[in-house]
Design an enzyme around this catalytic site. Structure first.
Site, PDB file in Angstrom:
ATOM      1  N   GLY A 132     -21.872   4.522  25.823  1.00  0.00           N
ATOM      2  CA  GLY A 132     -21.761   4.646  24.368  1.00  0.00           C
ATOM      3  C   GLY A 132     -21.934   3.322  23.656  1.00  0.00           C
ATOM      4  O   GLY A 132     -22.607   3.231  22.630  1.00  0.00           O
ATOM      5  N   CYS A 133     -21.327   2.281  24.203  1.00  0.00           N
ATOM      6  CA  CYS A 133     -21.398   0.958  23.576  1.00  0.00           C
ATOM      7  C   CYS A 133     -22.810   0.377  23.648  1.00  0.00           C
ATOM      8  O   CYS A 133     -23.271  -0.279  22.716  1.00  0.00           O
ATOM      9  CB  CYS A 133     -20.395   0.016  24.218  1.00  0.00           C
ATOM     10  N   THR A 134     -23.504   0.646  24.745  1.00  0.00           N
ATOM     11  CA  THR A 134     -24.889   0.205  24.875  1.00  0.00           C
ATOM     12  C   THR A 134     -25.771   0.944  23.881  1.00  0.00           C
ATOM     13  O   THR A 134     -26.612   0.334  23.207  1.00  0.00           O
ATOM     14  CB  THR A 134     -25.394   0.406  26.320  1.00  0.00           C
TER      15      THR A 134
END
Length: 151
Positions: A45-47
């Site tokens: 998700g953060c990527t």
């Protein structure tokens, strides 16, 4: 007490992905700023969120805005993350979570995962958007929409 819509963001300091000290007053109160808190470098998700900000970074820059990502990862982790995904914006290391607490970003998933919250500040450093959503890619269009409205 958490910072809220309409609050002026006070000065804060942190190490950036180069390991040098970043002073918020170099951009906050100078130009519009998007500050997004995310859980961890190199997670799916953060990527996706970082790459979405990367892909639209020029749109933010064209509107005179800066983007800053903040997580508790180290500056070393940030430099690898930024290099791997060609992230052109500032990443700050909040290893002691002082900035996260300062803003009042609450954890998700029963306190197990650091929260994902985006703040949009106007050129006076006033918060114009607080967007709290676990859906990583929803933050970018929401932030861009508010930046455009401020023009």
């Amino acid at each position: 007490m958490a910072l809220q819509l309409g609050d002026k963001v006070p000065d804060f300091f942190a190490k950036n992905q180069d390991g040098t000290l970043f002073e918020s007053n170099s951009v906050v109160g100078v130009k519009p700023v998007v500050i997004y808190f995310y859980p961890k470098d190199n997670t799916p998700g953060c990527t996706a969120q970082a790459c979405s900000f990367r892909d639209q970074y020029e749109d933010f820059k064209d509107l005179g805005a800066e983007v800053i990502g903040i997580s508790s990862d180290s500056a070393i982790s940030h430099v690898k993350f930024a290099k791997k995904y060609r992230l052109p914006f500032i990443l700050l290391s909040d290893d002691n979570q002082k900035i996260r607490k300062f803003f009042g970003v609450k954890p998700n998933l029963f306190g197990l995962i650091p929260g994902r919250v985006t703040y949009v500040l106007d050129s006076d450093g006033i918060i114009r958007l607080v967007f709290d959503s676990v859906v990583a890619t929803k933050h970018i269009p929401k932030a861009l929409e508010i930046i455009k409205k401020m023009q």
